[in-house]
Design a protein around this motif. Structure first.
Motif, PDB file in Angstrom:
ATOM      1  N   ALA A  85       0.831  -1.212   0.000  1.00  0.00           N
ATOM      2  CA  ALA A  85       0.000   0.000   0.000  1.00  0.00           C
ATOM      3  C   ALA A  85       0.862   1.257   0.000  1.00  0.00           C
ATOM      4  CB  ALA A  85      -0.913   0.016   1.227  1.00  0.00           C
ATOM      5  N   THR A  86       0.322   2.287  -0.599  1.00  0.00           N
ATOM      6  CA  THR A  86       0.925   3.618  -0.539  1.00  0.00           C
ATOM      7  C   THR A  86      -0.013   4.475   0.301  1.00  0.00           C
ATOM      8  OG1 THR A  86      -0.291   4.440  -2.459  1.00  0.00           O
ATOM      9  CG2 THR A  86       1.847   3.355  -2.881  1.00  0.00           C
ATOM     10  N   GLU A  87       0.397   5.689   0.594  1.00  0.00           N
ATOM     11  CA  GLU A  87      -0.487   6.568   1.349  1.00  0.00           C
ATOM     12  C   GLU A  87      -1.784   6.832   0.568  1.00  0.00           C
ATOM     13  OE1 GLU A  87       0.122  10.685   3.653  1.00  0.00           O
ATOM     14  OE2 GLU A  87       1.907   9.395   3.604  1.00  0.00           O
ATOM     15  N   ALA A  88      -1.661   6.980  -0.748  1.00  0.00           N
ATOM     16  CA  ALA A  88      -2.850   7.238  -1.575  1.00  0.00           C
ATOM     17  C   ALA A  88      -3.800   6.038  -1.575  1.00  0.00           C
ATOM     18  CB  ALA A  88      -2.437   7.592  -3.001  1.00  0.00           C
ATOM     19  N   THR A  89      -3.267   4.831  -1.724  1.00  0.00           N
ATOM     20  CA  THR A  89      -4.146   3.656  -1.734  1.00  0.00           C
ATOM     21  C   THR A  89      -4.718   3.404  -0.345  1.00  0.00           C
ATOM     22  OG1 THR A  89      -2.344   2.053  -1.408  1.00  0.00           O
ATOM     23  CG2 THR A  89      -2.966   2.580  -3.693  1.00  0.00           C
ATOM     24  N   ALA A  90      -3.951   3.700   0.688  1.00  0.00           N
ATOM     25  CA  ALA A  90      -4.452   3.519   2.052  1.00  0.00           C
ATOM     26  C   ALA A  90      -5.588   4.491   2.347  1.00  0.00           C
ATOM     27  CB  ALA A  90      -3.320   3.689   3.062  1.00  0.00           C
ATOM     28  N   ARG A  91      -5.490   5.720   1.852  1.00  0.00           N
ATOM     29  CA  ARG A  91      -6.589   6.681   2.050  1.00  0.00           C
ATOM     30  C   ARG A  91      -7.858   6.123   1.399  1.00  0.00           C
ATOM     31  NH1 ARG A  91      -7.364  11.567   3.731  1.00  0.00           N
ATOM     32  NH2 ARG A  91      -5.161  12.040   3.948  1.00  0.00           N
ATOM     33  N   TRP A  92      -7.707   5.530   0.237  1.00  0.00           N
ATOM     34  CA  TRP A  92      -8.834   4.907  -0.466  1.00  0.00           C
ATOM     35  C   TRP A  92      -9.403   3.769   0.375  1.00  0.00           C
ATOM     36  CZ3 TRP A  92     -11.096   6.450  -4.937  1.00  0.00           C
ATOM     37  CH2 TRP A  92     -11.930   5.550  -5.597  1.00  0.00           C
ATOM     38  N   ASP A  93      -8.515   2.916   0.925  1.00  0.00           N
ATOM     39  CA  ASP A  93      -8.935   1.794   1.776  1.00  0.00           C
ATOM     40  C   ASP A  93      -9.709   2.295   2.988  1.00  0.00           C
ATOM     41  OD1 ASP A  93      -7.595  -0.061   0.117  1.00  0.00           O
ATOM     42  OD2 ASP A  93      -5.764   0.063   1.314  1.00  0.00           O
ATOM     43  N   VAL A  94      -9.147   3.283   3.667  1.00  0.00           N
ATOM     44  CA  VAL A  94      -9.777   3.826   4.874  1.00  0.00           C
ATOM     45  C   VAL A  94     -11.153   4.389   4.543  1.00  0.00           C
ATOM     46  CG1 VAL A  94      -9.627   5.658   6.614  1.00  0.00           C
ATOM     47  CG2 VAL A  94      -7.598   4.273   6.078  1.00  0.00           C
ATOM     48  N   SER A  95     -11.249   5.166   3.489  1.00  0.00           N
ATOM     49  CA  SER A  95     -12.533   5.768   3.120  1.00  0.00           C
ATOM     50  C   SER A  95     -13.562   4.714   2.705  1.00  0.00           C
ATOM     51  CB  SER A  95     -12.342   6.791   2.001  1.00  0.00           C
ATOM     52  OG  SER A  95     -11.635   7.896   2.494  1.00  0.00           O
ATOM     53  N   ALA A  96     -13.119   3.699   1.994  1.00  0.00           N
ATOM     54  CA  ALA A  96     -14.047   2.635   1.584  1.00  0.00           C
ATOM     55  C   ALA A  96     -14.649   1.955   2.812  1.00  0.00           C
ATOM     56  CB  ALA A  96     -13.340   1.615   0.695  1.00  0.00           C
ATOM     57  N   VAL A  97     -13.820   1.610   3.770  1.00  0.00           N
ATOM     58  CA  VAL A  97     -14.291   0.899   4.963  1.00  0.00           C
ATOM     59  C   VAL A  97     -15.112   1.830   5.857  1.00  0.00           C
ATOM     60  CG1 VAL A  97     -13.593  -0.332   7.059  1.00  0.00           C
ATOM     61  CG2 VAL A  97     -12.380  -0.751   4.898  1.00  0.00           C
ATOM     62  N   LEU A  98     -14.572   3.003   6.162  1.00  0.00           N
ATOM     63  CA  LEU A  98     -15.256   3.880   7.109  1.00  0.00           C
ATOM     64  C   LEU A  98     -16.569   4.436   6.560  1.00  0.00           C
ATOM     65  CD1 LEU A  98     -12.356   5.795   8.891  1.00  0.00           C
ATOM     66  CD2 LEU A  98     -13.553   3.697   9.571  1.00  0.00           C
ATOM     67  N   SER A  99     -16.680   4.610   5.255  1.00  0.00           N
ATOM     68  CA  SER A  99     -17.954   5.085   4.708  1.00  0.00           C
ATOM     69  C   SER A  99     -19.029   4.014   4.842  1.00  0.00           C
ATOM     70  CB  SER A  99     -17.799   5.543   3.260  1.00  0.00           C
ATOM     71  OG  SER A  99     -17.513   4.465   2.405  1.00  0.00           O
ATOM     72  N   VAL A 100     -18.665   2.742   4.719  1.00  0.00           N
ATOM     73  CA  VAL A 100     -19.627   1.657   4.928  1.00  0.00           C
ATOM     74  C   VAL A 100     -20.001   1.587   6.412  1.00  0.00           C
ATOM     75  CG1 VAL A 100     -20.004  -0.849   4.796  1.00  0.00           C
ATOM     76  CG2 VAL A 100     -18.889   0.344   2.899  1.00  0.00           C
ATOM     77  N   VAL A 101     -19.022   1.765   7.292  1.00  0.00           N
ATOM     78  CA  VAL A 101     -19.318   1.801   8.726  1.00  0.00           C
ATOM     79  C   VAL A 101     -20.285   2.946   9.019  1.00  0.00           C
ATOM     80  CG1 VAL A 101     -18.334   2.238  11.021  1.00  0.00           C
ATOM     81  CG2 VAL A 101     -17.163   0.687   9.438  1.00  0.00           C
ATOM     82  N   ALA A 102     -20.021   4.120   8.459  1.00  0.00           N
ATOM     83  CA  ALA A 102     -20.889   5.281   8.692  1.00  0.00           C
ATOM     84  C   ALA A 102     -22.319   4.999   8.250  1.00  0.00           C
ATOM     85  CB  ALA A 102     -20.338   6.508   7.972  1.00  0.00           C
ATOM     86  N   ASP A 103     -22.477   4.283   7.152  1.00  0.00           N
ATOM     87  CA  ASP A 103     -23.819   3.946   6.663  1.00  0.00           C
ATOM     88  C   ASP A 103     -24.589   3.089   7.670  1.00  0.00           C
ATOM     89  OD1 ASP A 103     -23.279   5.294   4.322  1.00  0.00           O
ATOM     90  OD2 ASP A 103     -23.024   3.467   3.105  1.00  0.00           O
ATOM     91  N   SER A 104     -23.874   2.323   8.496  1.00  0.00           N
ATOM     92  CA  SER A 104     -24.527   1.428   9.452  1.00  0.00           C
ATOM     93  C   SER A 104     -24.890   2.127  10.759  1.00  0.00           C
ATOM     94  CB  SER A 104     -23.635   0.211   9.736  1.00  0.00           C
ATOM     95  OG  SER A 104     -22.537   0.575  10.555  1.00  0.00           O
ATOM     96  N   LEU A 105     -24.474   3.377  10.918  1.00  0.00           N
ATOM     97  CA  LEU A 105     -24.694   4.104  12.177  1.00  0.00           C
ATOM     98  C   LEU A 105     -25.798   5.140  12.029  1.00  0.00           C
ATOM     99  CD1 LEU A 105     -20.965   4.868  13.065  1.00  0.00           C
ATOM    100  CD2 LEU A 105     -22.365   2.947  13.875  1.00  0.00           C
TER     101      LEU A 105
END
Length: 131
Positions: A85-105
């Motif tokens: 992973a790079t910082e750019a791909t990790a930002r994508w990973d974090v946003s993908a996961v956390l946006s799905v988490v946010a949808d569940s709250l």
């Protein structure tokens, strides 16, 4: 409402545009382990309640963080835990996961979670807050 594993991971896979569920699962495990180190108490339990059991356990049994990571350091930590992973791909990973988490709250739980985190996490959750 708790998402089933396949529904959760499929949403992460779609948001992150991953080629496989394995890639999405790897990102989800790393991001949720890091997030769990930053949340405490009832709010962490409420986030976990909306996750499939395997991910809830990761969130509820995190490594201990010495200090809260600001969003940029959170992304860098994610990059360090995901091979290649790079910082750019990790930002994508974090946003993908956390946006799905946010949808569940619900909005109130998300607001309290964001209050526990350093400023700027609202963007990672895909929920920019008004200043």
């Amino acid at each position: 409402m708790t998402l089933r594993w396949d529904a959760f991971i499929e949403r992460v896979r779609e948001r992150g545009e991953y080629g496989s569920r394995d890639e999405a699962d790897r990102a989800a495990r790393v991001v949720l382990a890091l997030l769990g180190a930053h949340l405490v108490g009832e709010d962490r339990a409420r986030v976990a309640a909306g996750l499939p059991e395997a991910y809830a356990l990761i969130l509820l049994n995190p490594l201990r963080a010495a200090e809260p990571l600001d969003p940029q350091r959170f992304v860098r930590a994610t990059a360090a835990w995901i091979e290649g992973a790079t910082e750019a791909t990790a930002r994508w990973d974090v946003s993908a996961v956390l946006s799905v988490v946010a949808d569940s709250l619900d909005d109130e739980v998300l607001r309290r979670v964001l209050l526990q985190l350093p400023p700027g996490y609202d963007l990672l959750f895909g929920r920019p807050q008004e200043a």
